[in-house]
Design a protein around this motif. Structure first.
Motif, PDB file in Angstrom:
ATOM      1  N   HIS A  36       0.826  -1.208   0.000  1.00 60.48           N
ATOM      2  CA  HIS A  36       0.000   0.000   0.000  1.00 60.48           C
ATOM      3  C   HIS A  36       0.860   1.259   0.000  1.00 60.48           C
ATOM      4  CE1 HIS A  36      -4.014  -1.667   0.153  1.00 60.48           C
ATOM      5  NE2 HIS A  36      -3.641  -2.519   1.084  1.00 60.48           N
ATOM      6  N   GLU A  37       1.974   1.205   0.701  1.00 58.19           N
ATOM      7  CA  GLU A  37       2.887   2.354   0.693  1.00 58.19           C
ATOM      8  C   GLU A  37       3.482   2.558  -0.692  1.00 58.19           C
ATOM      9  OE1 GLU A  37       5.369   5.571   1.921  1.00 58.19           O
ATOM     10  OE2 GLU A  37       3.419   4.760   2.536  1.00 58.19           O
ATOM     11  N   LEU A  38       3.823   1.483  -1.373  1.00 54.58           N
ATOM     12  CA  LEU A  38       4.353   1.598  -2.734  1.00 54.58           C
ATOM     13  C   LEU A  38       3.307   2.188  -3.674  1.00 54.58           C
ATOM     14  CD1 LEU A  38       6.467   1.145  -4.914  1.00 54.58           C
ATOM     15  CD2 LEU A  38       5.698  -1.243  -5.078  1.00 54.58           C
ATOM     16  N   ALA A  39       2.058   1.731  -3.575  1.00 52.15           N
ATOM     17  CA  ALA A  39       0.992   2.279  -4.426  1.00 52.15           C
ATOM     18  C   ALA A  39       0.862   3.782  -4.210  1.00 52.15           C
ATOM     19  CB  ALA A  39      -0.326   1.572  -4.128  1.00 52.15           C
ATOM     20  N   ARG A  40       0.947   4.210  -2.949  1.00 52.52           N
ATOM     21  CA  ARG A  40       0.855   5.639  -2.645  1.00 52.52           C
ATOM     22  C   ARG A  40       2.022   6.397  -3.271  1.00 52.52           C
ATOM     23  NH1 ARG A  40       2.710   9.514   0.515  1.00 52.52           N
ATOM     24  NH2 ARG A  40       4.346   8.185   1.383  1.00 52.52           N
ATOM     25  N   LEU A  41       3.224   5.846  -3.166  1.00 59.27           N
ATOM     26  CA  LEU A  41       4.403   6.507  -3.727  1.00 59.27           C
ATOM     27  C   LEU A  41       4.327   6.609  -5.251  1.00 59.27           C
ATOM     28  CD1 LEU A  41       7.200   4.860  -1.518  1.00 59.27           C
ATOM     29  CD2 LEU A  41       6.367   7.225  -1.404  1.00 59.27           C
ATOM     30  N   LEU A  42       3.793   5.594  -5.903  1.00 56.81           N
ATOM     31  CA  LEU A  42       3.643   5.651  -7.362  1.00 56.81           C
ATOM     32  C   LEU A  42       2.752   6.811  -7.775  1.00 56.81           C
ATOM     33  CD1 LEU A  42       3.215   1.857  -8.211  1.00 56.81           C
ATOM     34  CD2 LEU A  42       5.184   3.297  -8.750  1.00 56.81           C
ATOM     35  N   GLU A  43       1.746   7.086  -6.992  1.00 55.82           N
ATOM     36  CA  GLU A  43       0.830   8.193  -7.302  1.00 55.82           C
ATOM     37  C   GLU A  43       1.436   9.549  -6.972  1.00 55.82           C
ATOM     38  OE1 GLU A  43      -3.375   5.769  -6.656  1.00 55.82           O
ATOM     39  OE2 GLU A  43      -2.478   6.841  -4.967  1.00 55.82           O
ATOM     40  N   THR A  44       2.111   9.640  -5.845  1.00 53.73           N
ATOM     41  CA  THR A  44       2.646  10.944  -5.428  1.00 53.73           C
ATOM     42  C   THR A  44       3.938  11.317  -6.160  1.00 53.73           C
ATOM     43  OG1 THR A  44       3.797   9.920  -3.550  1.00 53.73           O
ATOM     44  CG2 THR A  44       1.576  10.793  -3.153  1.00 53.73           C
ATOM     45  N   HIS A  45       4.578  10.342  -6.788  1.00 53.09           N
ATOM     46  CA  HIS A  45       5.825  10.613  -7.509  1.00 53.09           C
ATOM     47  C   HIS A  45       5.666  10.399  -9.015  1.00 53.09           C
ATOM     48  CE1 HIS A  45       7.272  10.242  -3.398  1.00 53.09           C
ATOM     49  NE2 HIS A  45       8.431  10.749  -3.773  1.00 53.09           N
ATOM     50  N   SER A  46       4.464  10.576  -9.508  1.00 56.62           N
ATOM     51  CA  SER A  46       4.220  10.316 -10.936  1.00 56.62           C
ATOM     52  C   SER A  46       5.019  11.255 -11.831  1.00 56.62           C
ATOM     53  CB  SER A  46       2.724  10.421 -11.246  1.00 56.62           C
ATOM     54  OG  SER A  46       2.238  11.712 -10.941  1.00 56.62           O
ATOM     55  N   ASP A  47       5.165  12.517 -11.436  1.00 57.03           N
ATOM     56  CA  ASP A  47       5.912  13.458 -12.278  1.00 57.03           C
ATOM     57  C   ASP A  47       7.369  13.032 -12.423  1.00 57.03           C
ATOM     58  OD1 ASP A  47       3.648  14.968 -12.612  1.00 57.03           O
ATOM     59  OD2 ASP A  47       4.185  16.499 -11.129  1.00 57.03           O
ATOM     60  N   HIS A 157      16.667   4.306 -16.746  1.00 61.60           N
ATOM     61  CA  HIS A 157      16.291   5.437 -15.896  1.00 61.60           C
ATOM     62  C   HIS A 157      14.927   5.204 -15.243  1.00 61.60           C
ATOM     63  CE1 HIS A 157      19.736   7.668 -17.335  1.00 61.60           C
ATOM     64  NE2 HIS A 157      19.358   7.478 -18.581  1.00 61.60           N
ATOM     65  N   THR A 158      13.991   4.648 -15.997  1.00 63.40           N
ATOM     66  CA  THR A 158      12.663   4.360 -15.447  1.00 63.40           C
ATOM     67  C   THR A 158      12.758   3.300 -14.357  1.00 63.40           C
ATOM     68  OG1 THR A 158      11.759   4.801 -17.654  1.00 63.40           O
ATOM     69  CG2 THR A 158      10.289   3.775 -16.043  1.00 63.40           C
ATOM     70  N   ASN A 159      13.508   2.243 -14.623  1.00 62.59           N
ATOM     71  CA  ASN A 159      13.660   1.174 -13.641  1.00 62.59           C
ATOM     72  C   ASN A 159      14.315   1.681 -12.359  1.00 62.59           C
ATOM     73  OD1 ASN A 159      12.527  -0.726 -15.323  1.00 62.59           O
ATOM     74  ND2 ASN A 159      14.475  -1.450 -16.119  1.00 62.59           N
ATOM     75  N   THR A 160      15.313   2.535 -12.514  1.00 58.90           N
ATOM     76  CA  THR A 160      16.006   3.074 -11.349  1.00 58.90           C
ATOM     77  C   THR A 160      15.046   3.891 -10.487  1.00 58.90           C
ATOM     78  OG1 THR A 160      18.112   3.117 -12.551  1.00 58.90           O
ATOM     79  CG2 THR A 160      17.948   4.498 -10.590  1.00 58.90           C
ATOM     80  N   ALA A 161      14.200   4.681 -11.129  1.00 62.18           N
ATOM     81  CA  ALA A 161      13.225   5.481 -10.383  1.00 62.18           C
ATOM     82  C   ALA A 161      12.213   4.589  -9.671  1.00 62.18           C
ATOM     83  CB  ALA A 161      12.523   6.443 -11.335  1.00 62.18           C
ATOM     84  N   PHE A 162      11.738   3.547 -10.348  1.00 58.29           N
ATOM     85  CA  PHE A 162      10.819   2.596  -9.712  1.00 58.29           C
ATOM     86  C   PHE A 162      11.495   1.910  -8.521  1.00 58.29           C
ATOM     87  CE2 PHE A 162       8.029   1.895 -13.678  1.00 58.29           C
ATOM     88  CZ  PHE A 162       6.972   2.612 -13.123  1.00 58.29           C
ATOM     89  N   ALA A 163      12.732   1.451  -8.724  1.00 60.66           N
ATOM     90  CA  ALA A 163      13.434   0.715  -7.679  1.00 60.66           C
ATOM     91  C   ALA A 163      13.626   1.568  -6.426  1.00 60.66           C
ATOM     92  CB  ALA A 163      14.785   0.225  -8.193  1.00 60.66           C
TER      93      ALA A 163
END
Length: 425
Positions: A36-47, A157-163
């Motif tokens: 749930h914390e990861l889902a929240r971070l994906l939304e708040t760090h979309s930019d 770069h995308t993978n690094t940001a996700f990780a």
């Protein structure tokens, strides 16, 4: 391999093994909290995620990516929202760890249970598919496995940001940060060394083109779960509802041609070919200007209707086009269709369109593929669509897992025995 890089990969694997032993006994609530914390971070760090993805997309042409590969690489606000939703859906799924598979009590009173447990350390090797970073990390976490993620240079770069977000979610929730690690280099020698660490890594899952999967399979001392390609068939039976058949082949071919569950082959029963083929061909061309590669019988029908087509080669009948291209053949019977599929398919996903229940049941039983469907698009062969929340891959192997792989497929089992002092004679 330079010694520092070899040592770095070894350290990643060692840390993953230690994390896997800790994860095996982590309560479900703690794993779900991290998700749930990861889902929240994906939304708040979309930019920030979209900015990282833009850097990868800017180099896509230079890296030689095809249109289909660029589509897979591209993140959008909508795709990120769906990714966050998939994380929450995995959190909502039952935890497979500890599930009782069966039990028995022996005549001597020894009680035996077989229970589901994590595999341990799972390494995922993939190309221009950044969603795999999230999908694999969350499935491994929920099933109690540690994940080692090795993405391609096309989405570094995308993978690094996700990780970074995955690590943050794990740490915030009190779980080992090494439970999901991204190999921080695209150096091919790093992969070669990883494939030899069979004392620490228990399973390799390659996702990408056939060349990548064959490289992993041929060089790994670790068990590999894989599918080489997706040569998927749609069969239109003589008893098909033709409106339904048209909709299914158009969806299966054109909705997203660059994925492994897209249709590449169309078989049409001779009894309805003259009626069905022209309308299906026109619909395919209208939808996405599909190139139709035809056997002589289907070519003759389309030629008489002045519909553009080309002559198929023998190779076309066993090709994963990953493009708006479709091979077409006419078959004389259901048995002919089944034999053709079992000979030429990659064993991924096949579907039949028919109103004849007996014909459908024969097809479902006789076709030897990982997923076989009746009156539905091949595009449904997907972990999300099958209710798995996400998928770590699709297997056309026959041992352990077959088809879309979710939480249960990321587990093995162990025997637990409870005695009262029994000894063996």
């Amino acid at each position: 391999m330079p010694a520092p890089l070899e040592a770095q990969i070894l350290e990643i694997a060692q840390n993953a093994r230690a994390a896997s032993l800790a994860l095996a006994t982590v309560p479900t609530d703690a794993k779900n909290a991290a998700l749930h914390e990861l889902a929240r971070l994906l939304e708040t760090h979309s930019d920030a995620l979209l900015a990282a993805n833009a850097r990868d997309l800017a180099a896509a042409t230079e890296n030689g990516l095809t249109h289909a590969q660029i589509d897979r690489l591209t993140l959008t606000t909508d795709r990120l929202a769906k990714l966050a939703q998939s994380v929450r859906e995995v959190a909502a799924l039952p935890d497979p760890v500890g599930e009782l598979l069966d039990e028995t009590t022996r005549p001597n009173g020894l009680h035996l249970r077989r229970v589901r447990v994590p595999i341990g350390v799972i390494a995922i090797v993939y190309e221009a598919r950044p969603n795999v970073t999230i999908d694999c990390a969350i499935l491994c976490l929920k099933s109690g496995n540690a994940a080692i993620l090795r993405g391609g240079k096309e989405c570094f770069h995308t993978n690094t940001a996700f990780a970074a977000l995955i690590t943050r979610a794990l740490a915030t929730s009190g779980l080992p940060p090494a439970a999901a690690q991204l190999i921080p280099t695209t150096d091919r020698s790093a992969l070669t060394h990883l494939l030899r660490l069979d004392a620490l890594v228990h399973c390799i899952i390659p996702r990408g083109g056939e060349s990548l999967i064959r490289f992993v399979s041929e060089n790994s001392t670790i068990p590999v779960i894989k599918h080489y390609n997706g040569i998927c068939f749609v069969t239109i039976d003589q008893a098909a509802n033709l409106d339904m058949a048209e909709q299914i082949i158009v969806n299966a071919k054109t909705s997203r041609p660059g994925v492994c569950n897209a249709a590449e082959q169309l078989l049409v029963h001779r009894a309805i070919a003259e009626t069905f083929l022209p309308r299906a061909a026109q619909a395919l061309i209208k939808a996405a200007n599909v190139e139709l590669r035809c056997d002589p019988a289907s070519a003759a029908i389309l030629a008489s209707a002045n519909i553009p087509h080309t002559a198929a080669t023998e190779a076309d009948y066993r090709t994963e086009f990953l493009a708006q291209t479709l091979a077409i053949r006419i078959v004389d019977s259901l048995e002919d269709a089944i034999a053709t599929i079992n000979r030429d398919s990659s064993g991924h996903t096949e579907t039949i369109v028919t109103a004849d229940k007996a014909a459908a049941e024969k097809f479902l039983a006789a076709v030897d593929s990982a997923a076989v469907l009746w009156n539905a698009s091949t595009r449904f062969s997907d972990g999300y669509e099958f209710g798995l929340g996400a998928e770590i891959g699709i297997s056309t192997d026959r041992l352990h897992a077959r088809g879309p792989m979710g939480l249960r497929e990321l587990c093995t089992y162990k025997w637990i025995g409870t005695g009262t002092g029994q000894i063996r004679d």
